[in-house]
Scaffold this motif. Sequence first.
Motif, short mmCIF file in Angstrom:
data_model
loop_
_atom_site.label_atom_id
_atom_site.label_comp_id
_atom_site.label_asym_id
_atom_site.label_seq_id
_atom_site.Cartn_x
_atom_site.Cartn_y
_atom_site.Cartn_z
N GLY A 359 0.80 -1.29 0.05
CA GLY A 359 0.01 -0.11 -0.05
C GLY A 359 0.85 1.20 0.12
O GLY A 359 0.45 2.01 -0.57
N GLY A 360 1.91 1.26 0.78
CA GLY A 360 2.84 2.45 0.93
C GLY A 360 3.09 2.73 2.23
O GLY A 360 2.12 3.45 2.99
N SER A 361 4.13 2.51 2.89
CA SER A 361 4.48 2.71 4.08
C SER A 361 4.63 4.35 4.44
O SER A 361 5.19 4.83 3.55
CB SER A 361 5.80 2.15 4.78
N GLY A 362 4.20 4.81 5.35
CA GLY A 362 4.33 6.11 5.82
C GLY A 362 3.02 6.93 5.24
O GLY A 362 2.90 8.03 5.63
N ASN A 363 2.14 6.23 4.66
CA ASN A 363 0.81 6.64 3.97
C ASN A 363 -0.33 5.89 4.68
O ASN A 363 -0.42 4.77 4.37
CB ASN A 363 0.74 6.79 2.57
N ASN A 364 -1.10 6.58 5.54
CA ASN A 364 -2.15 6.01 6.22
C ASN A 364 -3.26 5.76 5.04
O ASN A 364 -3.41 4.46 5.27
CB ASN A 364 -2.66 7.07 7.03
N GLY A 365 -3.42 6.31 4.12
CA GLY A 365 -4.25 5.61 2.99
C GLY A 365 -3.71 4.56 2.26
O GLY A 365 -4.60 3.76 1.86
N GLY A 366 -2.51 4.67 2.26
CA GLY A 366 -1.58 3.46 1.44
C GLY A 366 -1.91 2.34 2.15
O GLY A 366 -2.03 1.14 1.79
N ALA A 367 -1.61 2.35 3.53
CA ALA A 367 -1.61 1.21 4.31
C ALA A 367 -3.24 0.53 4.48
O ALA A 367 -3.49 -0.54 4.48
CB ALA A 367 -1.53 1.27 5.90
N ILE A 368 -4.21 1.47 4.25
CA ILE A 368 -5.83 1.14 4.31
C ILE A 368 -5.98 0.58 3.01
O ILE A 368 -6.39 -0.73 2.97
CB ILE A 368 -6.63 2.22 4.43
N LEU A 369 -5.26 0.98 1.81
CA LEU A 369 -5.63 0.34 0.46
C LEU A 369 -5.00 -0.90 0.49
O LEU A 369 -5.48 -2.01 -0.19
CB LEU A 369 -4.96 1.28 -0.49
N GLY A 370 -3.72 -1.06 0.90
CA GLY A 370 -2.88 -2.52 0.86
C GLY A 370 -3.75 -3.40 1.62
O GLY A 370 -3.87 -4.51 1.39
N GLY A 371 -4.40 -2.88 2.86
CA GLY A 371 -5.38 -3.93 3.58
C GLY A 371 -6.30 -4.49 3.01
O GLY A 371 -6.60 -5.72 2.79
N PHE A 372 -7.21 -3.58 2.25
CA PHE A 372 -8.33 -4.04 1.19
C PHE A 372 -7.77 -5.03 -0.04
O PHE A 372 -8.29 -5.94 -0.03
CB PHE A 372 -8.73 -2.92 0.83
N LEU A 373 -6.46 -4.34 -0.51
CA LEU A 373 -6.36 -5.28 -1.74
C LEU A 373 -5.57 -6.57 -1.27
O LEU A 373 -5.97 -7.68 -2.16
CB LEU A 373 -5.13 -4.42 -2.49
N ILE A 374 -4.60 -6.64 -0.62
CA ILE A 374 -4.04 -8.02 -0.03
C ILE A 374 -5.03 -8.91 0.42
O ILE A 374 -4.87 -10.40 0.15
CB ILE A 374 -2.89 -7.62 0.83
N TRP A 375 -5.94 -8.57 1.32
CA TRP A 375 -6.75 -9.51 1.79
C TRP A 375 -7.67 -9.84 0.73
O TRP A 375 -8.23 -11.27 0.76
CB TRP A 375 -7.64 -9.07 3.00
N PHE A 376 -8.13 -9.05 -0.31
CA PHE A 376 -9.17 -9.51 -1.20
C PHE A 376 -8.42 -10.48 -2.15
O PHE A 376 -8.94 -11.61 -2.37
CB PHE A 376 -9.38 -8.50 -2.36
N LEU A 377 -7.09 -10.37 -2.51
CA LEU A 377 -6.31 -11.43 -3.36
C LEU A 377 -6.03 -12.58 -2.65
O LEU A 377 -6.08 -13.69 -3.23
CB LEU A 377 -5.08 -10.56 -3.75
N TRP A 378 -6.07 -12.59 -1.25
CA TRP A 378 -5.44 -13.72 -0.52
C TRP A 378 -6.76 -14.68 -0.45
O TRP A 378 -6.65 -15.72 -0.38
CB TRP A 378 -5.36 -13.25 0.95
N VAL A 379 -8.02 -13.86 -0.42
CA VAL A 379 -9.12 -14.74 -0.52
C VAL A 379 -9.49 -15.31 -1.70
O VAL A 379 -9.71 -16.62 -1.74
CB VAL A 379 -10.41 -13.99 0.04
N GLN A 380 -9.37 -14.66 -2.83
CA GLN A 380 -9.56 -15.09 -4.14
C GLN A 380 -8.52 -16.16 -4.93
O GLN A 380 -8.88 -16.95 -5.62
CB GLN A 380 -9.73 -13.65 -4.99
N ALA A 381 -7.42 -16.00 -4.14
CA ALA A 381 -6.30 -17.06 -4.66
C ALA A 381 -6.83 -18.39 -4.35
O ALA A 381 -6.42 -19.32 -4.78
CB ALA A 381 -4.85 -16.73 -3.96
N GLU A 382 -7.47 -18.48 -2.93
CA GLU A 382 -7.98 -19.80 -2.64
C GLU A 382 -8.90 -20.45 -3.77
O GLU A 382 -8.74 -21.57 -3.88
CB GLU A 382 -8.41 -19.68 -1.27
#
Length: 453
Positions: A359-382
């Motif tokens: 998402g982008g360390s040091g950027n609060n919005g980036g951290a939130i985007l990373g949480g959304f994106l990575i969890w989505f891909l983690w679930v869909q990869a299964e």
Amino acid sequence: MDTDTGMGRPFWLALAMAMALVAVGVLQSWNVAMAILNLQLISALMALGVNIQWGYGGLFNFGIMGFTALGGLAAVLVAMPPVAEAWAVGGRGMATAAVTMAGTAAAIWALHRLIKVKALRGPAMALVFVVGLALTRSFYSPSVAAIEAVDPSVTGFLGGLGLPIMVSWLAGGALAAAVAWVIGRITLGLQSDYLAIATLGISAALVAVLRNEDWLARGVKNVTTLPRPVPYEQDLQGQDWFVDLSVRVGMDPSLLSGIAVKALYALLFGSVLLVLFWLSHRALHSPWGRMMRAIRDNRDAAEAMGKDVTRRHLQVFVLGSAVVGIAGAMLVTLNGQFTPASYAPFRYTFLIWVMVIVGGSGNNGGAILGGFLIWFLWVQAEVGGPWLMTLLTSGLQEDAPLRQHLLNVAPHMRQLVMGCILLVVLRLSPRGLLPEPRGRHGLAQQRNGTEHS
């Protein structure tokens, strides 16, 4: 969201994430989409906590798993009703053991302060420790045996306070913050790599305690039937107004009730995330936040200007851990049960770090985007792993060894996908999808923060 790319990139990335969730709702089911959304909100909150520690202060905390588990423990200690029989047979002994342990610690601290002769201080402290430990064990062990013997298939623990489950979210943050303060006082003098190893080991020790101390939270027997802050699906299905609503929208009541409950969870979790994001945003753009970034970028210069770097690191370590503890309590609330055996470093440490980095360390919005994106891909990869392997091996015989091997390893596509995403992002966008802003006034802002905080 804070980026140096204006509002264009955050908007389009957020829109793409929303469209992906809508696609899951249309192609799979809206229950699945809402379940993913709830865990995305909790994962984003965890990533925000890590970003506070790493993005603000440069602290390499690898103990996220432990603070998440402490948040879950808080949910049990706050929301579960007390077990009266367990308190009757072992409550007094446990209280006496706690007082004895506290008295031993206070006596050791007093001896350390009062005895000036080093040759006498060590033996005296060791003697008090041994006597205090023996006395504490004399009360603790019989009480634990008595508590765990109380209907162990159902209870076997002391229970909690019987308060509303949402109170445990604050309690989870407070408990994680308190433990983080103790850990920080011990470990924050270490260099980054040693700090990571130390926090990982301490978090593993915390989870091991939760797994083995049945009197506290039933250990591996798990605590189930935690109260909920939202209605049960069965209760909604029994309401006439809800049945009428399901008829009007043309949806089965059982399906609609699941979506409605998950939507209520999403509203609660989203509200907490928005509040903490706003507070983090204000903190990051305050003199304190600019000072923390200056310490992160040049610790020696900050110390030369008279800043207490260790104290500031302790502050940011406690704050980030508190946010992770809140997320841990929310996760247990969503699951409705506390399962200490489920806390694993890959899920609750490595994956959260991937969210922050992508998402982008040091950027609060980036951290939130990373949480959304990575969890989505983690679930869909299964889901996508077996489908992809089936497609790739469709031209092979059913009993072909290669086909069988690829189908067997398909569930491990998750780890492969996470590794590939991390490598691609680090190669193409080393600072993440939404990098920390580094405008032409950034250095001056950091300097002013260091001087005036």
